[in-house]
Scaffold this active site. Structure first.
Site, PDB file in Angstrom:
ATOM      1  N   HIS A 144     -35.420   6.560 -18.595  1.00 28.78           N
ATOM      2  CA  HIS A 144     -36.292   7.272 -20.198  1.00 28.78           C
ATOM      3  C   HIS A 144     -36.773   6.543 -20.845  1.00 28.78           C
ATOM      4  O   HIS A 144     -36.527   5.841 -20.744  1.00 28.78           O
ATOM      5  CB  HIS A 144     -34.789   7.980 -20.803  1.00 28.78           C
ATOM      6  CG  HIS A 144     -35.646   9.555 -21.561  1.00 28.78           C
ATOM      7  ND1 HIS A 144     -36.177   8.938 -22.440  1.00 28.78           N
ATOM      8  CD2 HIS A 144     -35.593  10.691 -21.562  1.00 28.78           C
ATOM      9  CE1 HIS A 144     -36.723  10.524 -23.640  1.00 28.78           C
ATOM     10  NE2 HIS A 144     -36.352  11.168 -22.099  1.00 28.78           N
TER      11      HIS A 144
ATOM     12  N   ASP B  75     -31.941  15.958 -17.006  1.00 33.98           N
ATOM     13  CA  ASP B  75     -32.290  16.182 -15.855  1.00 33.98           C
ATOM     14  C   ASP B  75     -31.060  16.132 -15.082  1.00 33.98           C
ATOM     15  O   ASP B  75     -30.991  16.972 -13.803  1.00 33.98           O
ATOM     16  CB  ASP B  75     -33.595  16.305 -15.861  1.00 33.98           C
ATOM     17  CG  ASP B  75     -34.428  16.579 -16.645  1.00 33.98           C
ATOM     18  OD1 ASP B  75     -34.641  17.671 -16.980  1.00 33.98           O
ATOM     19  OD2 ASP B  75     -36.193  16.139 -17.132  1.00 33.98           O
TER      20      ASP B  75
HETATM   21  N1  CMC Z   1     -35.292   5.761  -9.995  1.00 36.06           N
HETATM   22  C1  CMC Z   1     -35.551   4.119 -10.218  1.00 36.06           C
HETATM   23  N2  CMC Z   1     -36.315   3.098 -10.995  1.00 36.06           N
HETATM   24  C2  CMC Z   1     -36.712   3.698 -12.030  1.00 36.06           C
HETATM   25  C3  CMC Z   1     -36.716   4.943 -12.641  1.00 36.06           C
HETATM   26  C4  CMC Z   1     -35.899   5.712 -11.698  1.00 36.06           C
HETATM   27  N3  CMC Z   1     -35.584   7.194 -12.000  1.00 36.06           N
HETATM   28  N4  CMC Z   1     -36.755   4.863 -13.202  1.00 36.06           N
HETATM   29  C5  CMC Z   1     -37.773   3.506 -14.033  1.00 36.06           C
HETATM   30  N5  CMC Z   1     -37.397   3.390 -13.255  1.00 36.06           N
HETATM   31  C6  CMC Z   1     -37.650   1.299 -13.360  1.00 36.06           C
HETATM   32  C7  CMC Z   1     -39.121   0.911 -13.112  1.00 36.06           C
HETATM   33  O1  CMC Z   1     -38.934   0.876 -11.273  1.00 36.06           O
HETATM   34  C8  CMC Z   1     -38.992  -0.197 -13.404  1.00 36.06           C
HETATM   35  O2  CMC Z   1     -38.715  -1.073 -12.663  1.00 36.06           O
HETATM   36  P1  CMC Z   1     -40.003  -2.866 -12.601  1.00 36.06           P
HETATM   37  O3  CMC Z   1     -39.418  -3.564 -13.905  1.00 36.06           O
HETATM   38  O4  CMC Z   1     -38.819  -3.288 -11.514  1.00 36.06           O
HETATM   39  O5  CMC Z   1     -40.612  -2.294 -12.168  1.00 36.06           O
HETATM   40  C9  CMC Z   1     -38.271  -0.070 -14.892  1.00 36.06           C
HETATM   41  O6  CMC Z   1     -37.671   0.453 -14.113  1.00 36.06           O
HETATM   42  C10 CMC Z   1     -39.396   0.137 -15.966  1.00 36.06           C
HETATM   43  O7  CMC Z   1     -39.815   1.265 -15.352  1.00 36.06           O
HETATM   44  P2  CMC Z   1     -40.970   2.331 -16.278  1.00 36.06           P
HETATM   45  O8  CMC Z   1     -41.184   3.006 -15.087  1.00 36.06           O
HETATM   46  O9  CMC Z   1     -41.981   1.099 -17.157  1.00 36.06           O
HETATM   47  O10 CMC Z   1     -40.778   3.378 -17.616  1.00 36.06           O
HETATM   48  P3  CMC Z   1     -40.989   4.623 -18.392  1.00 36.06           P
HETATM   49  O11 CMC Z   1     -40.149   4.493 -19.627  1.00 36.06           O
HETATM   50  O12 CMC Z   1     -41.981   4.307 -18.407  1.00 36.06           O
HETATM   51  O13 CMC Z   1     -40.592   5.702 -17.732  1.00 36.06           O
HETATM   52  C11 CMC Z   1     -39.663   7.624 -16.903  1.00 36.06           C
HETATM   53  C12 CMC Z   1     -39.747   6.861 -18.409  1.00 36.06           C
HETATM   54  C13 CMC Z   1     -38.494   8.870 -17.347  1.00 36.06           C
HETATM   55  C14 CMC Z   1     -40.797   8.468 -15.961  1.00 36.06           C
HETATM   56  C15 CMC Z   1     -39.105   7.545 -15.310  1.00 36.06           C
HETATM   57  O14 CMC Z   1     -37.357   6.478 -15.864  1.00 36.06           O
HETATM   58  C16 CMC Z   1     -38.630   7.979 -14.469  1.00 36.06           C
HETATM   59  O15 CMC Z   1     -39.740   7.954 -13.677  1.00 36.06           O
HETATM   60  N6  CMC Z   1     -37.458   8.638 -14.182  1.00 36.06           N
HETATM   61  C17 CMC Z   1     -37.233   9.456 -13.081  1.00 36.06           C
HETATM   62  C18 CMC Z   1     -37.795  10.973 -13.572  1.00 36.06           C
HETATM   63  C19 CMC Z   1     -37.012  12.007 -14.509  1.00 36.06           C
HETATM   64  O16 CMC Z   1     -35.612  12.056 -14.463  1.00 36.06           O
HETATM   65  N7  CMC Z   1     -38.019  12.162 -15.980  1.00 36.06           N
HETATM   66  C20 CMC Z   1     -36.652  13.567 -16.525  1.00 36.06           C
HETATM   67  C21 CMC Z   1     -37.550  12.805 -18.324  1.00 36.06           C
HETATM   68  S1  CMC Z   1     -36.236  13.004 -19.632  1.00 36.06           S
HETATM   69  C22 CMC Z   1     -36.731  14.435 -19.685  1.00 36.06           C
HETATM   70  C23 CMC Z   1     -37.700  14.672 -20.070  1.00 36.06           C
HETATM   71  O17 CMC Z   1     -38.224  14.164 -21.091  1.00 36.06           O
HETATM   72  O18 CMC Z   1     -38.720  15.478 -19.583  1.00 36.06           O
END
Ligand code: CMC
Length: 433
Positions: free
Chosen positions: A309, A367
């Site tokens: 998240h 989720d």
């Molecule tokens: N699975 C594997 N790796 C992950 C995941 C995941 N679900 N989420 C983040 N990472 C890794 C990412 O690859 C990165 O690694 P590195 O530093 O080696 O490059 C690191 O963790 C940081 O990720 P980020 O993309 O910079 O983090 P963010 O804050 O931009 O993304 C997120 C947040 C929610 C988009 C992401 O965690 C994600 O895609 N999760 C899966 C989708 C999901 O469950 N979304 C629902 C969010 S809750 C409901 C809502 O509020 O809508």
């Protein structure tokens, strides 16, 4: 609205010049440097894609401490708010206080009076293909409400703003149920105002005119709690979309439609659908290691859906309640041994002890368990994000109202770091190579 205090100054040095900016303190959370005069003072912009470190507004509605795993609506912890019901939560988010008995009864009555949609909406639905995704239908039909209530929605009139808010909380579930009924080819079921919010919604989704429908109170209570958990989440992508759309003075029904469009994406509201799909695809606990390997592989686009998240760097407090609800619903529906649940529990256990996920502070979000729960409640996956939209409507409206009430609000107009071509000369078509 400015209710913040200013206690310190931040100094920015660019080359040999320094500029001072006030540091504002909210009631909780990190201090905020007010750089609104930066361009005027220094002639430069800040660069912050995805608003990683930018407070886009001042708000009194929802507070999240992502490191501590805390979520509060108007100061009340989500665990306590979830003891009440969804319409009480709506009142709290909109009005800022919990209602007393008379206020609650009046609020429920006002929402209930608006549950029907104009009969012409039914004809509007007939223009969609039967296989249209219900979120596409929601974007269009909620947007279409603006055509029904444009002249009666003067956003500068507090009374009309409140009526529009009531209409949205009341009518979005009706449209959501219609979107579902349309895709399965069943007749629309009119709202039943003697039922509570969640029970009425379940009935509009699952009843058919030829049979008696009895709402299961355990399941409707679970759905009501799911609505509470999703009601607001401060400045998330869809809320920011609603605020941005509303900042131009646009019709609020159209703004909520914009929020629904944003919510649809798999990185936001679409994650519950994606999480269930992923757990089903894993199928068996023995396949979990292969999926974990894929999640860590930077060449692979696969991510663990329902994990991670932007704000929570700890267990999402909603996920804990959702896990509990999941068990209750599966017990009530006789799906306790659902293989998808077994995969989810084992997957979560392994991920929480895996270095990759620990070091990146990736925990289950709301989720991870909501898809399994919604499926057990009888909803198809295509409806999951729609249910999220039903619940989040009140959050969007509360945030929209707060923005309109804020004398300092301005049209959302970010600037950019331009890296395109510098000026060049136009060449007529017949002279181009
Ligand atoms: N699975 C594997 N790796 C992950 C995941 C995941 N679900 N989420 C983040 N990472 C890794 C990412 O690859 C990165 O690694 P590195 O530093 O080696 O490059 C690191 O963790 C940081 O990720 P980020 O993309 O910079 O983090 P963010 O804050 O931009 O993304 C997120 C947040 C929610 C988009 C992401 O965690 C994600 O895609 N999760 C899966 C989708 C999901 O469950 N979304 C629902 C969010 S809750 C409901 C809502 O509020 O809508």
């Amino acid at each position: 609205m400015d209710a913040s205090n200013t206690s310190k100054t931040a100094t920015l040095t660019v080359g040999n010049k320094s500029y001072d900016f006030p540091v504002k303190n909210g009631t909780e959370g990190p201090d905020v440097v007010d750089i609104s005069t930066l361009y005027n003072k220094a002639g430069i912009f800040t660069y912050d894609p995805g608003f990683m470190a930018t407070a886009s507004c001042e708000s009194k509605i929802t507070y999240i401490d992502g490191d501590a795993g805390i979520l509060r609506y108007r100061g009340y912890p989500i665990e306590q708010v979830a003891q009440g019901d969804f319409l009480e939560t709506c009142y709290l988010l909109l009005e800022g206080e919990l209602p007393n008995k008379a206020q609650k009864a009046d609020f429920v009555n006002r929402v209930t009076n608006h549950t029907m949609v104009h009969e012409q909406m039914a004809r509007f639905f007939q223009g969609f293909r039967r296989d249209a995704h219900p979120m596409a239908v929601m974007v269009a039909s909620v947007g279409a409400l603006s055509a029904f209530y444009h002249d009666s929605t003067d956003i500068n009139d507090p009374h009309q703003r409140m009526v529009a808010s009531m209409r949205m909380i009341a009518k979005v579930p009706t449209l959501a149920a219609m979107a579902y009924k349309y895709t399965i080819g069943q007749p629309f079921i009119y709202p039943q105002n003697s039922l509570d919010y969640a029970s009425n919604f379940m009935r509009m989704c699952f009843a058919v005119p030829c049979e008696e429908y009895k709402v299961n109170p355990v399941l409707s209570r679970a759905l009501d709690k799911i609505f509470i958990l999703h009601a607001d989440h401060e400045q998330n992508a869809s809320t920011n979309t609603v605020r941005s759309s509303g900042s131009s003075g646009a019709n609020p029904f159209a703004c909520i439609a914009a929020g629904i469009a944003c919510l649809w994406g798999p990185a936001h509201g679409g994650a519950n659908e994606a999480a269930l799909k992923m757990l089903t695809e894993i199928g068996d606990v023995k396949n979990i290691p292969a999926f974990i390997k894929r999640a860590k592989d930077k060449e692979d686009l696969f991510r663990v859906m329902g994990f991670g998240h932007r704000v929570y760097k700890n267990y999402d407090p909603r996920a804990k309640i959702m896990q509990q609800l999941c068990h209750e619903v599966l017990k009530e529906t006789g799906h306790e041994n659902d293989p998808v649940l077994q995969v989810a529990l084992e997957f979560e256990r392994i991920l929480l002890s895996d270095d990759y996920f620990i070091s990146r502070k990736l925990y289950p979000n709301v989720d991870f368990y909501s898809g399994i729960t919604l499926k057990a409640l009888g909803f198809p996956t295509s409806m999951f994000t729609v249910l999220f939209a039903v619940a989040r409507t009140v959050g969007w409206i509360a945030q929209w109202k707060e923005m309109i009430d804020d004398p300092n609000y301005k049209i959302a107009r970010p600037r950019q770091l331009y890296t395109g071509d510098v000026e060049r000369q136009y060449i007529p078509l017949d002279k181009r190579k």
